[in-house]
Design a protein around this motif. Structure first.
Motif, PDB file in Angstrom:
ATOM      1  N   ILE A 176       0.837  -1.203   0.000  1.00  0.00           N
ATOM      2  CA  ILE A 176       0.000   0.000   0.000  1.00  0.00           C
ATOM      3  C   ILE A 176       0.871   1.252   0.000  1.00  0.00           C
ATOM      4  CG2 ILE A 176      -1.579   1.351   1.449  1.00  0.00           C
ATOM      5  CD1 ILE A 176      -2.986  -1.253   2.163  1.00  0.00           C
ATOM      6  N   ILE A 177       1.944   1.248   0.772  1.00  0.00           N
ATOM      7  CA  ILE A 177       2.853   2.392   0.770  1.00  0.00           C
ATOM      8  C   ILE A 177       3.509   2.552  -0.597  1.00  0.00           C
ATOM      9  CG2 ILE A 177       5.007   3.292   1.748  1.00  0.00           C
ATOM     10  CD1 ILE A 177       4.189   2.046   4.408  1.00  0.00           C
ATOM     11  N   ASP A 178       3.897   1.423  -1.215  1.00  0.00           N
ATOM     12  CA  ASP A 178       4.470   1.483  -2.565  1.00  0.00           C
ATOM     13  C   ASP A 178       3.456   2.037  -3.554  1.00  0.00           C
ATOM     14  OD1 ASP A 178       6.688   0.417  -4.547  1.00  0.00           O
ATOM     15  OD2 ASP A 178       4.752  -0.236  -5.367  1.00  0.00           O
ATOM     16  N   PHE A 179       2.193   1.595  -3.420  1.00  0.00           N
ATOM     17  CA  PHE A 179       1.130   2.110  -4.295  1.00  0.00           C
ATOM     18  C   PHE A 179       0.954   3.610  -4.111  1.00  0.00           C
ATOM     19  CE2 PHE A 179      -3.380   3.406  -4.318  1.00  0.00           C
ATOM     20  CZ  PHE A 179      -3.630   3.314  -5.681  1.00  0.00           C
ATOM     21  N   SER A 331      10.545   3.754  -6.947  1.00  0.00           N
ATOM     22  CA  SER A 331      10.066   3.932  -5.579  1.00  0.00           C
ATOM     23  C   SER A 331      10.075   2.638  -4.785  1.00  0.00           C
ATOM     24  CB  SER A 331       8.645   4.514  -5.597  1.00  0.00           C
ATOM     25  OG  SER A 331       7.753   3.621  -6.235  1.00  0.00           O
ATOM     26  N   SER A 332      10.281   1.512  -5.452  1.00  0.00           N
ATOM     27  CA  SER A 332      10.198   0.222  -4.767  1.00  0.00           C
ATOM     28  C   SER A 332      11.358  -0.007  -3.816  1.00  0.00           C
ATOM     29  CB  SER A 332      10.140  -0.920  -5.790  1.00  0.00           C
ATOM     30  OG  SER A 332       9.000  -0.815  -6.599  1.00  0.00           O
ATOM     31  N   LYS A 333      12.524   0.583  -4.106  1.00  0.00           N
ATOM     32  CA  LYS A 333      13.678   0.381  -3.225  1.00  0.00           C
ATOM     33  C   LYS A 333      13.467   1.080  -1.894  1.00  0.00           C
ATOM     34  CE  LYS A 333      17.768   0.207  -4.950  1.00  0.00           C
ATOM     35  NZ  LYS A 333      19.088   0.511  -5.557  1.00  0.00           N
ATOM     36  N   ILE A 334      12.946   2.282  -1.937  1.00  0.00           N
ATOM     37  CA  ILE A 334      12.751   3.020  -0.698  1.00  0.00           C
ATOM     38  C   ILE A 334      11.598   2.456   0.111  1.00  0.00           C
ATOM     39  CG2 ILE A 334      11.212   4.762  -1.686  1.00  0.00           C
ATOM     40  CD1 ILE A 334      12.570   6.806   0.084  1.00  0.00           C
ATOM     41  N   THR A 335      10.568   1.892  -0.537  1.00  0.00           N
ATOM     42  CA  THR A 335       9.444   1.302   0.181  1.00  0.00           C
ATOM     43  C   THR A 335       9.681  -0.152   0.536  1.00  0.00           C
ATOM     44  OG1 THR A 335       8.334   0.668  -1.885  1.00  0.00           O
ATOM     45  CG2 THR A 335       7.808   2.833  -0.983  1.00  0.00           C
ATOM     46  N   MET A 336      10.817  -0.698   0.134  1.00  0.00           N
ATOM     47  CA  MET A 336      11.206  -2.088   0.416  1.00  0.00           C
ATOM     48  C   MET A 336      10.307  -3.106  -0.287  1.00  0.00           C
ATOM     49  SD  MET A 336      12.191  -1.737   4.461  1.00  0.00           S
ATOM     50  CE  MET A 336      10.699  -0.819   4.844  1.00  0.00           C
ATOM     51  N   SER A 337       9.475  -2.657  -1.227  1.00  0.00           N
ATOM     52  CA  SER A 337       8.606  -3.578  -1.958  1.00  0.00           C
ATOM     53  C   SER A 337       9.341  -4.277  -3.092  1.00  0.00           C
ATOM     54  CB  SER A 337       7.394  -2.820  -2.537  1.00  0.00           C
ATOM     55  OG  SER A 337       7.818  -1.792  -3.411  1.00  0.00           O
TER      56      SER A 337
END
Length: 439
Positions: A176-179, A331-337
């Motif tokens: 959800i944070i990644d979204f 953005s996936s690296k910072i959100t760990m997704s």
């Protein structure tokens, strides 16, 4: 995009039969990566089993089964020694048994796929094919699960369900944070490129809508969980108040100059989405709190598919589909997704030996897998446990009331705090570690 991928995945299943009609279906299917169609096929399997689990909670199903001749206490003419207790096929325990079978299937697949590095591994066929056999195995497992003696099965499996459900909540909130980050990043980029007031208005409207819904949720939480005359409901007031404070702090951090400098796309849109999800987790947690502060407890104490389960399952379906069709981005690296989402694979030869562009479902994992196959199945096993707990309202077999489970209340309220913590980390990490590459 989702419809195209769905058609491709459906055609992949149809191609298993090898008939002329199936070949025609495959030829009409648009090209897509094997990694995507495979994930969608497992998603289809998961959704179909969950539909079956939902059916066992249908109102009136228990009464209708009494009309079936081979069910005990039925009006049929079948001898009593040939009748079975059909009550085991309905209710929360039926959901437990169905999800147990599917969870065991995904765990088995996770064990089989340990160490796979590319589609050149001989186990690739098991991962990407044999769909008819896989569905039969799951169906057989579901049937076999109903023969498990009741004994301590429910109470034991509930413990596994709560642990797995908590783990999936963490995965779901990362998605959800990644979204939220991806959504804001896309719309802010569109606004900056076009300077259109339409994109600015859309950003503002989306942000205000989410914040308004979150605020409305806070008001309803105070009305439904803090108004008992015979109790002070101090714990409920604390949960609601602390989560309100946390989302306000997170929203304030998102617009700090230091955060904006290192993460220009950070803003209130992401904060509004996270705030809304935190309020949902708070409501879900308090729905499992005991009386008298919980005014939503069903006086009939019936196993049912209520609004809490419906909302939870809608969020669950969206998160599962998002994890399947979404590929890792900046953005996936910072959100760990990035550990959950698939990466862009390299196109290799198709299954028929032709070029990737000529195959309807082409192999894009020849040089390396686009996602960790073992971890994928572990996530789906956890998703099964989470959906089981959601459908059963985190049912505690030892409780006198169906929807009261203090342990699950603490699990979900803790996950809401963890959600805010992860979101704040995604904002402050680039500023705290400027030398690290988060792009």
């Amino acid at each position: 995009m989702g419809a195209v991928l769905g058609l491709c995945s459906a055609a992949q299943l149809a191609c298993c039969c090898g008939s002329a009609a199936c070949s025609l279906c495959c030829s009409a299917c648009p090209s897509c990566a094997n990694s995507t169609s495979t994930r969608l096929m497992y998603t289809l399997m998961l959704l179909l089993v969950m539909v079956a689990a939902c059916i066992t909670l249908a109102p009136g199903l228990k009464t209708e089964l009494q009309k079936v001749p081979f069910c005990a206490n039925s009006t049929g003419v079948v001898p009593a020694n040939l009748q079975v207790d059909c009550n085991n096929a309905v209710g929360y325990l039926a959901v437990y048994r169905i999800c147990f079978a599917l969870c065991m299937f995904f765990i088995l697949m996770a064990l089989i796929m340990i160490g796979v590095k590319s589609s050149k591994d001989p186990r690739t066929g098991i991962q990407n094919g044999f769909w008819g056999i896989k569905f039969l195995v799951v169906i057989g497992g579901v049937i076999g699960a109903f023969f498990i003696p009741e004994g301590s099965f429910a109470s034991t499996w509930m413990v596994f369900g709560m642990i797995g459900g908590f783990c999936y909540i963490i995965i779901q909130l990362v998605l959800i944070i990644d979204f939220a980050h991806s959504w804001a990043e896309k719309w802010v980029s569109n606004y900056e490129e076009s300077e259109s007031r339409g994109w600015y208005a859309a950003l503002l409207l989306a942000m205000l809508t989410c914040f308004t819904l979150a605020l409305a949720g806070i008001v309803l939480l105070f009305l439904n969980f803090t108004q008992a005359q015979e109790a002070s409901c101090g714990l409920s007031k604390f949960f609601i108040s602390i989560n309100l404070i946390l989302v306000v702090i997170a929203s304030a951090i998102s617009i700090l100059p230091a955060v904006q400098e290192h993460n220009p796309h950070s803003g209130l849109l992401q904060s509004s989405v996270v705030s809304l999800y935190v309020m949902y987790l708070t409501w879900s947690a308090l729905s499992n709190s005991p009386a008298p502060c919980n005014s939503l407890i069903d006086p009939n104490n019936a196993a049912s598919f209520d609004k809490q389960a419906i909302i939870g399952m809608v969020i669950w379906v969206c998160s599962v589909l998002y994890s399947c069709v979404r590929t890792a981005s900046n953005s996936s690296k910072i959100t760990m997704s990035e550990h959950i989402l698939a990466k862009e694979g390299t196109e290799g030869a198709g299954a028929d030996g032709g070029e990737a562009g000529q195959a309807k479902v082409f192999d894009n994992e020849g040089d390396g897998v686009a996602y960790n196959w073992t971890f994928f199945h572990v996530v789906f096993a956890l998703a099964t446990l989470y959906s089981m707990m959601t459908l059963t309202n985190w049912f505690n077999p030892s409780s006198q009331l169906m929807k009261v489970n203090v342990a699950s209340m603490w699990i979900k309220i803790s996950s809401s705090w963890l959600c805010v913590g992860i979101y704040i980390w995604t904002m402050v990490a680039p500023a705290m570690f400027p030398d690290r590459d988060f792009s």
